[in-house]
Scaffold this motif. Structure first.
Motif, PDB file in Angstrom:
ATOM      1  N   GLU A   1     -36.226  53.991  79.211  1.00 52.16           N
ATOM      2  CA  GLU A   1     -35.482  54.332  80.123  1.00 52.16           C
ATOM      3  C   GLU A   1     -36.365  54.283  81.654  1.00 52.16           C
ATOM      4  N   TYR A   2     -37.544  54.753  81.346  1.00 53.48           N
ATOM      5  CA  TYR A   2     -38.349  54.605  82.403  1.00 53.48           C
ATOM      6  C   TYR A   2     -38.723  53.237  82.935  1.00 53.48           C
ATOM      7  N   CYS A   3     -38.906  52.357  81.998  1.00 50.79           N
ATOM      8  CA  CYS A   3     -39.082  50.842  82.390  1.00 50.79           C
ATOM      9  C   CYS A   3     -37.857  50.636  83.095  1.00 50.79           C
ATOM     10  N   LEU A   4     -36.658  50.747  82.717  1.00 47.72           N
ATOM     11  CA  LEU A   4     -35.181  50.024  83.244  1.00 47.72           C
ATOM     12  C   LEU A   4     -35.180  50.782  84.505  1.00 47.72           C
ATOM     13  N   GLN A   5     -35.378  52.201  84.785  1.00 50.20           N
ATOM     14  CA  GLN A   5     -35.322  52.779  86.096  1.00 50.20           C
ATOM     15  C   GLN A   5     -36.100  52.271  86.945  1.00 50.20           C
ATOM     16  N   ASN A   6     -37.559  51.473  86.507  1.00 47.69           N
ATOM     17  CA  ASN A   6     -38.195  50.770  87.542  1.00 47.69           C
ATOM     18  C   ASN A   6     -37.922  49.507  87.710  1.00 47.69           C
TER      19      ASN A   6
ATOM     20  N   ARG B   1     -29.530  47.508  81.474  1.00 43.97           N
ATOM     21  CA  ARG B   1     -29.757  48.549  82.394  1.00 43.97           C
ATOM     22  C   ARG B   1     -29.519  49.762  81.565  1.00 43.97           C
ATOM     23  N   ASP B   2     -29.157  49.515  79.917  1.00 46.70           N
ATOM     24  CA  ASP B   2     -29.153  50.860  79.103  1.00 46.70           C
ATOM     25  C   ASP B   2     -30.110  50.718  78.189  1.00 46.70           C
TER      26      ASP B   2
END
Length: 129
Positions: free
Chosen positions: A24-29, A59-60
Motif C-alpha cells: 500500500e505504501y508503494c502504491l500510494q507513492n 492501485r489496490d
C-alpha cells in the motif's frame, strides 16, 4: 543460513498483513509492483524470474496479494520478492525490494579463501548443501 537481500532482510519474515502495508505504501507513492522468484539466491544473481507482468496500473494492494499467492502456489520452495519501481525520473528505478517467501530449508554458502602470490587473496562463494 538466512539469505539477507533487500529491505527488511535482517528482520523476522513479514506476515501478509505487513506485506500488504508495504505494498500500500508503494502504491500510494505511484510505484509499479513486480513479483520475482528464484531458486538461486546467490548475491550476484540479480536477475530473478518475473512472475507475470509488472503491475503498472494497479492501485489496490489486494491485486498484488492475489498475484503473490499465485506465485507462492506455483513456486512454494523458491525465494520470492516484491520490487517497487518508480518511473518519475523517466526510467524505471527500484525504490523498494524485499523477500516475501523463502524455502523451508535455505542453502548454505561457503566462502573459500585462497592465498596466492605475495599478499593477494582470492575469494570464492559456493553453495554447500
Amino acid at each position: 543460513m538466512r539469505i539477507t537481500q533487500g529491505a527488511f532482510s535482517f528482520l523476522p519474515d513479514l506476515d501478509d498483513t505487513q506485506i500488504t502495508a508495504q505494498v500500500e505504501y508503494c502504491l500510494q507513492n505511484g510505484w509499479a509492483i513486480g513479483i520475482e522468484h528464484t531458486d538461486d539466491p546467490h548475491p550476484r544473481n540479480t536477475y530473478w524470474e518475473m512472475f507475470g507482468n509488472p503491475m503498472f496500473d494497479l492501485r489496490d494492494a489486494k491485486g498484488v496479494m492475489m498475484e503473490l499467492e499465485e506465485c507462492r502456489k506455483a513456486h512454494p520452495d523458491a525465494y520470492i520478492r516484491i520490487n517497487a519501481f518508480d518511473a518519475t525520473g523517466g526510467f524505471e528505478t527500484v525504490r523498494l525490494s524485499f523477500i516475501v517467501n523463502r524455502p523451508a530449508e535455505e542453502p548454505t554458502l561457503r566462502l573459500t579463501r585462497t592465498d596466492v602470490r605475495g599478499r593477494t587473496m582470492n575469494y570464492a562463494l559456493s553453495a554447500a548443501r
